[in-house]
Design a protein around this motif. Structure first.
Motif, PDB file in Angstrom:
ATOM      1  N   PRO A 111       0.873  -1.257   0.042  1.00  0.00           N
ATOM      2  CA  PRO A 111       0.062   0.061  -0.096  1.00  0.00           C
ATOM      3  C   PRO A 111       0.940   1.516  -0.087  1.00  0.00           C
ATOM      4  O   PRO A 111       0.350   2.147  -0.295  1.00  0.00           O
ATOM      5  CB  PRO A 111      -0.877  -0.059   1.238  1.00  0.00           C
ATOM      6  N   THR A 116      -2.101   5.405  -5.261  1.00  0.00           N
ATOM      7  CA  THR A 116      -3.444   4.962  -4.738  1.00  0.00           C
ATOM      8  C   THR A 116      -4.579   4.783  -5.600  1.00  0.00           C
ATOM      9  O   THR A 116      -5.571   4.113  -5.508  1.00  0.00           O
ATOM     10  CB  THR A 116      -3.973   6.218  -3.956  1.00  0.00           C
ATOM     11  N   ALA A 119      -4.668   1.389  -6.735  1.00  0.00           N
ATOM     12  CA  ALA A 119      -5.358   0.393  -5.679  1.00  0.00           C
ATOM     13  C   ALA A 119      -6.645   0.856  -5.913  1.00  0.00           C
ATOM     14  O   ALA A 119      -7.775  -0.186  -5.765  1.00  0.00           O
ATOM     15  CB  ALA A 119      -4.937   0.781  -4.574  1.00  0.00           C
ATOM     16  N   GLY A 120      -7.134   2.135  -6.109  1.00  0.00           N
ATOM     17  CA  GLY A 120      -8.707   2.359  -6.039  1.00  0.00           C
ATOM     18  C   GLY A 120      -9.380   1.697  -7.200  1.00  0.00           C
ATOM     19  O   GLY A 120     -10.577   0.940  -6.982  1.00  0.00           O
ATOM     20  N   LEU A 123      -9.738  -2.096  -6.475  1.00  0.00           N
ATOM     21  CA  LEU A 123     -10.594  -2.425  -5.238  1.00  0.00           C
ATOM     22  C   LEU A 123     -12.040  -2.441  -5.789  1.00  0.00           C
ATOM     23  O   LEU A 123     -12.882  -3.126  -5.614  1.00  0.00           O
ATOM     24  CB  LEU A 123     -10.429  -1.717  -4.045  1.00  0.00           C
ATOM     25  N   ALA A 154     -11.216   0.172   1.436  1.00  0.00           N
ATOM     26  CA  ALA A 154     -10.114   0.968   0.791  1.00  0.00           C
ATOM     27  C   ALA A 154      -9.293   1.468   1.854  1.00  0.00           C
ATOM     28  O   ALA A 154      -8.085   1.475   1.748  1.00  0.00           O
ATOM     29  CB  ALA A 154     -10.482   2.056  -0.125  1.00  0.00           C
ATOM     30  N   ILE A 158      -5.120   0.799   2.936  1.00  0.00           N
ATOM     31  CA  ILE A 158      -4.141   1.986   2.985  1.00  0.00           C
ATOM     32  C   ILE A 158      -3.247   1.961   4.187  1.00  0.00           C
ATOM     33  O   ILE A 158      -2.324   2.275   4.285  1.00  0.00           O
ATOM     34  CB  ILE A 158      -4.879   3.123   2.591  1.00  0.00           C
ATOM     35  N   GLU A 219      -7.310  10.473   3.076  1.00  0.00           N
ATOM     36  CA  GLU A 219      -7.176   9.510   1.884  1.00  0.00           C
ATOM     37  C   GLU A 219      -8.136   9.686   0.855  1.00  0.00           C
ATOM     38  O   GLU A 219      -9.300  10.073   1.028  1.00  0.00           O
ATOM     39  CB  GLU A 219      -6.860   7.973   2.453  1.00  0.00           C
ATOM     40  N   SER A 222      -7.704   5.966  -3.362  1.00  0.00           N
ATOM     41  CA  SER A 222      -8.056   4.740  -3.403  1.00  0.00           C
ATOM     42  C   SER A 222      -9.499   4.585  -2.872  1.00  0.00           C
ATOM     43  O   SER A 222     -10.149   3.394  -3.231  1.00  0.00           O
ATOM     44  CB  SER A 222      -7.025   4.026  -2.192  1.00  0.00           C
TER      45      SER A 222
END
Lengths: 282, 283
Positions: A111, A116, A119-120, A123, A154, A158, A219, A222
């Motif tokens: 992470p 991000t 990852a976003g 996910l 999310a 992170i 954040e 993500s």
């Protein structure tokens, strides 16, 4: 006058045999001010152009309150999840030996390293109604993508490394003498863990979870893909800042920014106090 | 047949198995699965489609912009990191702890706020907005803003790597060189730099990964102009919101590869140069 300044400087700094203080300190202060301090000051000043009442009005808005509640609440739940699972991961990585341990250990930092936005979207696709996890979960009646639950997923992603990386060095340094002593005195393994090991770990566990929480509150990348961003339901505070900016509502955006900045300062202060407190107890 | 007794500080085998499964399962579910998702989606229509999406002009422009922003931000932050750690670790002065706290500050600021602060200064309605407009200088929605936002979010990485390392190493070697008449620059290049090179590389590695992957801060100052002010992460967002999923995941897979390379090099440095990198690694 010059003598006064020189004596003041001498009082402020101990003499040193090494050169380069003026240059390195001057550049550090200049760069720090230009990149960090002056821009942050601009943020802190901005919302007060509306006066205190105006500032308050922005924050009392239904949509803003809901966004702040989601960002802080979601971050708190994620930090709680990470405290539990982060402790287990750290324990397994420090205490057990098994093949592939190094790989698992390196993966914990993913992470930190994975952008991000990547990852976003990953996910979001994973938990979408027809995604690898979304489909089985929706059959169980659980909707993750485009709900507050997605936000928590999310934020958990992170925050994990903060807890694990804070606990690992403490767990490694923890000698097993105390545990042995407890066992010799007749404590069961469970008693030893609960009474001896966990209390020693508590300060770092709290520190790790607080770091995870602080990161999760602010954040953005993500979260926005999986959240669905429904106003007052799954809209996080950082996104609302961007929406206000796009409407050229600089003061409104700054007001939310100031609240989030204040929260971070309070958390840093709390962590420093915690470190000071546990340090002075030892 | 009795098995040898378990050591008093060891967990019950059943506990070990259960905890290991929970830990591996959690990492698999939350970390490995999303990573796998990126590559599987990127390749879902075959490698040809993936490569075509990466070679498309807007994607290439995004790659160039990302590399350019990192190429400016990372060296500047490295210079700052070296300078700050030299001042902080080689001299004694008051307020050192406070200065160190200030250097760490950007880590606790939301990425979106990190972008917002520059809009408040350089944006149209910002402090310097009217002046910049008169002189026809663009900062926001242009390269300077992207670089500034990137510099802010990666600001502490190298300094916080070097400060503990140089504190551990002390000053004796440098003081010896200086007393023998070596100049400051020579002392730094011959003594300090060789001592901190692995720690510096470690910091640069982490700084670069974040610089190339930053999304929130850059998103605020970029304006999302395709082919002009979109960095790779922003290009991923634009494509994804356009329902061009293969394209989005193709560019995302480049960033994921960068993450994997970063983690591999990071682990390598940690295993081989543990002593020459700082003692503690908390981020």
């Amino acid at each position: 006058m010059t003598a006064a300044i020189a004596s003041l400087a001498a009082h402020w700094r101990n003499p040193s045999a090494l050169p380069g203080f003026a240059l390195s300190f001057g550049f550090t202060l200049f760069y720090l001010s230009a990149i960090v301090l002056i821009p942050l000051t601009a943020l802190v000043i901005r919302p007060w152009s509306l006066g205190f009442a105006g500032f308050w009005q922005i924050l009392a808005d239904h949509r803003v309150l809901a966004a702040l509640r989601l960002s802080f609440g979601g971050a708190a739940i994620a930090a709680g999840i990470n405290a539990v699972f982060g402790l287990i991961v750290a324990w397994v990585l420090v205490r057990y030996r098994f093949p592939g341990k190094r790989l698992l250990d390196a993966l914990v930092d993913l992470p930190f390293a994975l952008p991000t936005a990547v990852a976003g979207i990953a996910l979001s696709t994973l938990y979408a109604p027809h995604g690898w996890l979304g489909e089985p979960l929706s059959e169980l009646g659980l909707k993750v993508s485009y709900t507050p639950l997605g936000v928590v997923v999310a934020l958990t992603f992170i925050g994990l490394p903060f807890v694990v990386r804070t606990l690992q060095p403490v767990l490694s340094d923890l000698t097993q003498d105390a545990e042995e002593a407890a066992a010799t005195l007749g404590a069961t393994r469970l008693q030893t863990v609960v009474r001896v090991v966990l209390p020693t770990l508590t300060p770092s566990l709290v520190t790790g979870a607080t770091l995870a929480f602080a990161r999760a509150v602010g954040e953005y990348g993500s979260v926005i893909f999986i959240a669905g961003n429904l106003p007052t339901v799954s809209e996080i505070a950082p996104l609302l800042i961007i929406i206000k900016l796009e409407q050229y509502d600089y003061a409104g955006a700054s007001a939310i920014g100031v609240i989030m900045l204040t929260a971070s300062f309070v958390l840093i202060l709390a962590l420093n106090l915690l470190q000071y407190w546990t340090g002075s107890r030892r | 047949m009795k098995k040898p007794p378990r050591r008093s500080t060891e967990d019950h085998p059943l506990v070990r198995v259960v905890l290991s499964i929970v830990a591996i399962g959690f990492i698999g579910l939350f970390l490995v699965l999303p990573l796998t998702m990126v590559f599987s989606q990127a390749l879902s229509r075959g490698l040809g489609v993936t490569l075509a999406a990466i070679e498309e002009p807007d994607a290439l422009a995004a790659v160039r912009l990302t590399l350019l922003a990192a190429a400016i931000a990372v060296p500047l932050n490295a210079l700052f990191g070296i300078s700050a750690s030299w001042a902080i670790t080689k001299f004694d002065f008051r307020g050192k702890g406070f200065l160190t706290t200030l250097i760490d500050l950007p880590f606790s600021v939301s990425p979106v706020v990190s972008g917002l602060i520059y809009v408040l200064i350089f944006g149209l309605q910002g402090w310097l907005g009217p002046t910049l407009r008169e002189w026809d200088i663009k900062v926001i929605f242009a390269l300077p803003g992207i670089v500034l936002a990137t510099m802010f979010v990666t600001f502490p990485f190298i300094a916080r790597e070097l400060i503990p390392l140089m504190t551990d190493q002390g000053r004796e070697e440098e003081e010896a060189a200086a007393s023998l008449g070596a100049s400051g620059l020579r002392t730094f290049l011959r003594i300090t730099l060789p001592n901190i090179k692995w720690g510096l590389l470690y910091g640069v590695l982490l700084c670069n990964a974040r610089a190339m992957g930053e999304f929130g801060a850059v998103s605020v100052v970029s304006g999302h102009i395709r082919g002009l002010t979109n960095t790779m992460p922003l290009h991923v967002e634009v494509l994804y919101n356009d329902y061009q999923f293969v394209g989005a995941f193709a560019v995302a897979s480049l960033l994921a590869l960068l993450a994997i390379v970063t983690l591999t090099l990071k682990s390598f440095l940690e295993w081989h140069f543990a002593e020459e990198i700082a003692a503690a690694h908390h981020h």
